[in-house]
Design a protein around this motif. Structure first.
Motif, PDB file in Angstrom:
ATOM      1  N   THR A  27       0.820  -1.211   0.000  1.00  0.00           N
ATOM      2  CA  THR A  27       0.000   0.000   0.000  1.00  0.00           C
ATOM      3  C   THR A  27       0.853   1.260   0.000  1.00  0.00           C
ATOM      4  OG1 THR A  27      -1.766  -1.154   1.187  1.00  0.00           O
ATOM      5  CG2 THR A  27      -1.803   1.250   1.239  1.00  0.00           C
ATOM      6  N   ASP A  28       1.995   1.204   0.675  1.00  0.00           N
ATOM      7  CA  ASP A  28       2.838   2.390   0.806  1.00  0.00           C
ATOM      8  C   ASP A  28       3.697   2.667  -0.427  1.00  0.00           C
ATOM      9  OD1 ASP A  28       1.817   2.841   3.287  1.00  0.00           O
ATOM     10  OD2 ASP A  28       3.522   2.003   4.389  1.00  0.00           O
ATOM     11  N   ILE A  29       3.795   1.700  -1.335  1.00  0.00           N
ATOM     12  CA  ILE A  29       4.559   1.912  -2.572  1.00  0.00           C
ATOM     13  C   ILE A  29       3.616   2.489  -3.626  1.00  0.00           C
ATOM     14  CG2 ILE A  29       5.913   0.822  -4.397  1.00  0.00           C
ATOM     15  CD1 ILE A  29       7.317   0.823  -1.710  1.00  0.00           C
ATOM     16  N   SER A  30       4.021   3.563  -4.278  1.00  0.00           N
ATOM     17  CA  SER A  30       3.155   4.225  -5.253  1.00  0.00           C
ATOM     18  C   SER A  30       2.900   3.331  -6.464  1.00  0.00           C
ATOM     19  CB  SER A  30       3.790   5.535  -5.719  1.00  0.00           C
ATOM     20  OG  SER A  30       4.942   5.276  -6.511  1.00  0.00           O
ATOM     21  N   ASN A  31       1.797   3.599  -7.153  1.00  0.00           N
ATOM     22  CA  ASN A  31       1.483   2.849  -8.369  1.00  0.00           C
ATOM     23  C   ASN A  31       2.603   2.963  -9.395  1.00  0.00           C
ATOM     24  OD1 ASN A  31      -1.017   2.024  -7.397  1.00  0.00           O
ATOM     25  ND2 ASN A  31      -2.103   3.783  -8.267  1.00  0.00           N
ATOM     26  N   ARG A  32       3.183   4.149  -9.494  1.00  0.00           N
ATOM     27  CA  ARG A  32       4.251   4.364 -10.469  1.00  0.00           C
ATOM     28  C   ARG A  32       5.468   3.495 -10.152  1.00  0.00           C
ATOM     29  NH1 ARG A  32       5.737   7.738 -14.401  1.00  0.00           N
ATOM     30  NH2 ARG A  32       7.919   8.342 -14.631  1.00  0.00           N
ATOM     31  N   ASN A  33       5.849   3.437  -8.889  1.00  0.00           N
ATOM     32  CA  ASN A  33       7.012   2.625  -8.529  1.00  0.00           C
ATOM     33  C   ASN A  33       6.716   1.135  -8.642  1.00  0.00           C
ATOM     34  OD1 ASN A  33       8.827   4.717  -8.082  1.00  0.00           O
ATOM     35  ND2 ASN A  33       8.223   4.965  -5.944  1.00  0.00           N
ATOM     36  N   ARG A  34       5.483   0.739  -8.348  1.00  0.00           N
ATOM     37  CA  ARG A  34       5.123  -0.664  -8.566  1.00  0.00           C
ATOM     38  C   ARG A  34       5.186  -0.999 -10.051  1.00  0.00           C
ATOM     39  NH1 ARG A  34       0.864   0.094  -4.581  1.00  0.00           N
ATOM     40  NH2 ARG A  34      -0.693   0.097  -6.255  1.00  0.00           N
ATOM     41  N   ALA A  35       4.803  -0.042 -10.890  1.00  0.00           N
ATOM     42  CA  ALA A  35       4.860  -0.271 -12.338  1.00  0.00           C
ATOM     43  C   ALA A  35       6.300  -0.465 -12.806  1.00  0.00           C
ATOM     44  CB  ALA A  35       4.214   0.896 -13.082  1.00  0.00           C
ATOM     45  N   TRP A  36       7.241   0.304 -12.232  1.00  0.00           N
ATOM     46  CA  TRP A  36       8.647   0.110 -12.588  1.00  0.00           C
ATOM     47  C   TRP A  36       9.104  -1.302 -12.234  1.00  0.00           C
ATOM     48  CZ3 TRP A  36      10.824   2.921 -15.978  1.00  0.00           C
ATOM     49  CH2 TRP A  36      10.639   4.301 -16.055  1.00  0.00           C
ATOM     50  N   MET A  37       8.706  -1.775 -11.064  1.00  0.00           N
ATOM     51  CA  MET A  37       9.102  -3.125 -10.658  1.00  0.00           C
ATOM     52  C   MET A  37       8.456  -4.186 -11.547  1.00  0.00           C
ATOM     53  SD  MET A  37       9.445  -3.083  -6.491  1.00  0.00           S
ATOM     54  CE  MET A  37       7.936  -2.228  -6.075  1.00  0.00           C
ATOM     55  N   LYS A  38       7.205  -3.973 -11.919  1.00  0.00           N
ATOM     56  CA  LYS A  38       6.527  -4.929 -12.806  1.00  0.00           C
ATOM     57  C   LYS A  38       7.221  -5.009 -14.159  1.00  0.00           C
ATOM     58  CE  LYS A  38       1.897  -4.400 -10.776  1.00  0.00           C
ATOM     59  NZ  LYS A  38       0.511  -3.888 -11.008  1.00  0.00           N
ATOM     60  N   THR A  39       7.693  -3.868 -14.652  1.00  0.00           N
ATOM     61  CA  THR A  39       8.425  -3.878 -15.924  1.00  0.00           C
ATOM     62  C   THR A  39       9.688  -4.716 -15.809  1.00  0.00           C
ATOM     63  OG1 THR A  39       7.591  -1.696 -16.566  1.00  0.00           O
ATOM     64  CG2 THR A  39       9.622  -2.442 -17.622  1.00  0.00           C
ATOM     65  N   GLY A  40      10.419  -4.541 -14.709  1.00  0.00           N
ATOM     66  CA  GLY A  40      11.630  -5.327 -14.507  1.00  0.00           C
ATOM     67  C   GLY A  40      11.342  -6.815 -14.429  1.00  0.00           C
ATOM     68  N   ILE A  41      10.264  -7.183 -13.750  1.00  0.00           N
ATOM     69  CA  ILE A  41       9.880  -8.591 -13.637  1.00  0.00           C
ATOM     70  C   ILE A  41       9.534  -9.162 -15.004  1.00  0.00           C
ATOM     71  CG2 ILE A  41       8.091 -10.133 -12.728  1.00  0.00           C
ATOM     72  CD1 ILE A  41       8.023  -8.256 -10.238  1.00  0.00           C
ATOM     73  N   ALA A  42       8.782  -8.402 -15.793  1.00  0.00           N
ATOM     74  CA  ALA A  42       8.401  -8.863 -17.129  1.00  0.00           C
ATOM     75  C   ALA A  42       9.623  -9.066 -18.019  1.00  0.00           C
ATOM     76  CB  ALA A  42       7.439  -7.861 -17.767  1.00  0.00           C
ATOM     77  N   ARG A  43      10.588  -8.143 -17.941  1.00  0.00           N
ATOM     78  CA  ARG A  43      11.803  -8.280 -18.753  1.00  0.00           C
ATOM     79  C   ARG A  43      12.555  -9.560 -18.385  1.00  0.00           C
ATOM     80  NH1 ARG A  43       9.537  -4.746 -20.952  1.00  0.00           N
ATOM     81  NH2 ARG A  43      10.261  -2.630 -21.453  1.00  0.00           N
ATOM     82  N   LEU A  44      12.647  -9.855 -17.096  1.00  0.00           N
ATOM     83  CA  LEU A  44      13.369 -11.048 -16.657  1.00  0.00           C
ATOM     84  C   LEU A  44      12.674 -12.322 -17.123  1.00  0.00           C
ATOM     85  CD1 LEU A  44      14.300  -9.855 -13.072  1.00  0.00           C
ATOM     86  CD2 LEU A  44      15.933 -10.403 -14.888  1.00  0.00           C
ATOM     87  N   HIS A  45      11.353 -12.344 -17.071  1.00  0.00           N
ATOM     88  CA  HIS A  45      10.630 -13.525 -17.559  1.00  0.00           C
ATOM     89  C   HIS A  45      10.817 -13.689 -19.066  1.00  0.00           C
ATOM     90  CE1 HIS A  45       8.570 -15.316 -14.151  1.00  0.00           C
ATOM     91  NE2 HIS A  45       8.301 -14.108 -13.687  1.00  0.00           N
ATOM     92  N   ASP A  46      10.840 -12.584 -19.790  1.00  0.00           N
ATOM     93  CA  ASP A  46      11.100 -12.669 -21.229  1.00  0.00           C
ATOM     94  C   ASP A  46      12.494 -13.230 -21.498  1.00  0.00           C
ATOM     95  OD1 ASP A  46       8.638 -11.702 -21.980  1.00  0.00           O
ATOM     96  OD2 ASP A  46       9.310  -9.626 -22.206  1.00  0.00           O
ATOM     97  N   TRP A  47      13.465 -12.774 -20.717  1.00  0.00           N
ATOM     98  CA  TRP A  47      14.863 -13.143 -20.952  1.00  0.00           C
ATOM     99  C   TRP A  47      15.136 -14.603 -20.593  1.00  0.00           C
ATOM    100  CZ3 TRP A  47      18.783 -10.789 -23.415  1.00  0.00           C
ATOM    101  CH2 TRP A  47      20.087 -11.243 -23.182  1.00  0.00           C
TER     102      TRP A  47
END
Length: 293
Positions: A27-47
């Motif tokens: 809850t304390d992490i902003s939507n924008r910062n969660r989105a940055w982390m989600k992008t990183g996770i997606a890149r790793l799964h692709d790789w």
């Protein structure tokens, strides 16, 4: 063949942080910062995958007169061991997600600490990655864990992040032939080239890597935190300042690769990759050579 009945010791479950701790962190992490982390996770799964097969076999007959058979299968367990000095969710996930992508069925994230508070971004990153088994251990408990894992004689892979966590990797554990260890070698420093004042989202980098020292070159921007410093507008000076990690626009990536092991362009602020952490680390490899017919 891998035995699917493996499980971590029962006492490990008693060390999982309370669900409310994860909920408050999320809850304390902003939507924008969660989105940055989600992008990183997606890149790793692709790789890294995900891989549909957890076991592969390759049989070859060689012209020189012998046969070979090679088997690679996901290890029985993987442990990502880190300590309180690691504050970056993306660097932690870059060691965790390869195990998940390869198909390891039992993955454990262990923070070796003395009860210090969790960084909320670490908890949220683990939750976004779907990592359910997360524990906080003392050094003594971590040594007990690895002692018990070694005695199972099951195949395992360990990624070690942070100096305090590395203490657990004793010579005795390294001698366990069915458990492989990986630890990165890098300096917590990065160079950034700003073609424009907004080439990179420096606020995002400050959130993702509060424990990295950033040297900024090019157009002078507003710096978001004390671990950032402006070093001038010369590109040659930027290249000379690179130790291992660089952030550059896409059209400068090629000339930067020769200086840096890791290069990120705009839009990749939430990402990280360990170039020498390969999927094979999380697989148990076996080979047979026999005389051909």
């Amino acid at each position: 063949m891998r035995n699917p009945s493996f499980s971590f010791p029962d006492w490990v479950g008693d060390l999982v942080p309370d669900d409310e701790l994860f909920a408050r962190a999320y809850t304390d992490i902003s939507n924008r910062n969660r989105a940055w982390m989600k992008t990183g996770i997606a890149r790793l799964h692709d790789w890294y995958g995900p891989r549909k097969a957890t076991r592969t076999t390759m049989a070859l007959r060689w012209r020189s007169g012998f046969d070979s058979r090679q088997v690679a299968e996901a290890v029985d367990f993987a442990v990502v061991l880190f300590d309180g000095s690691l504050l970056s969710p993306s660097r932690l996930l870059a060691a965790l997600i390869p195990a998940i992508a390869v198909g390891v069925g039992n993955v454990l994230a262990v923070r070796v600490s003395s009860g210090t508070p969790w960084r909320k971004a670490i908890l949220t990153g683990l939750e976004l990655a779907g990592q359910e088994l997360v524990v906080d251990m003392s050094e003594l408990q971590a040594r007990r864990l690895f002692g018990e894992l070694r005695e199972t004689n099951r195949s395992g892979a360990v990624a070690v992040l942070g100096p305090r966590a590395a203490v657990i990797k004793t010579n005795e554990l390294q001698a366990a032939s069915r458990i492989s260890f990986w630890r990165p070698r890098y300096t917590r420093a990065a160079a950034i080239w700003m073609e424009e004042a907004d080439t990179f989202d420096l606020e995002a980098l400050a959130f993702i890597h509060p424990d990295i020292v950033f040297s900024v070159f090019g157009v002078e921007p507003e710096l978001p935190a004390e671990n950032f410093s402006y070093e001038g507008d010369g590109f040659d000076n930027f290249l000379d300042a690179i130790m291992e990690v660089a952030y550059v626009p896409a059209d400068r990536a090629e000339q930067t690769l020769g200086r840096a092991r890791i290069v990120f362009g705009p839009g990749q602020e939430g990402c990280w990759i360990w170039p020498d952490l390969h999927p094979e680390h999380f697989q148990y490899q076996s080979v047979a050579w026999t005389a051909g017919e």
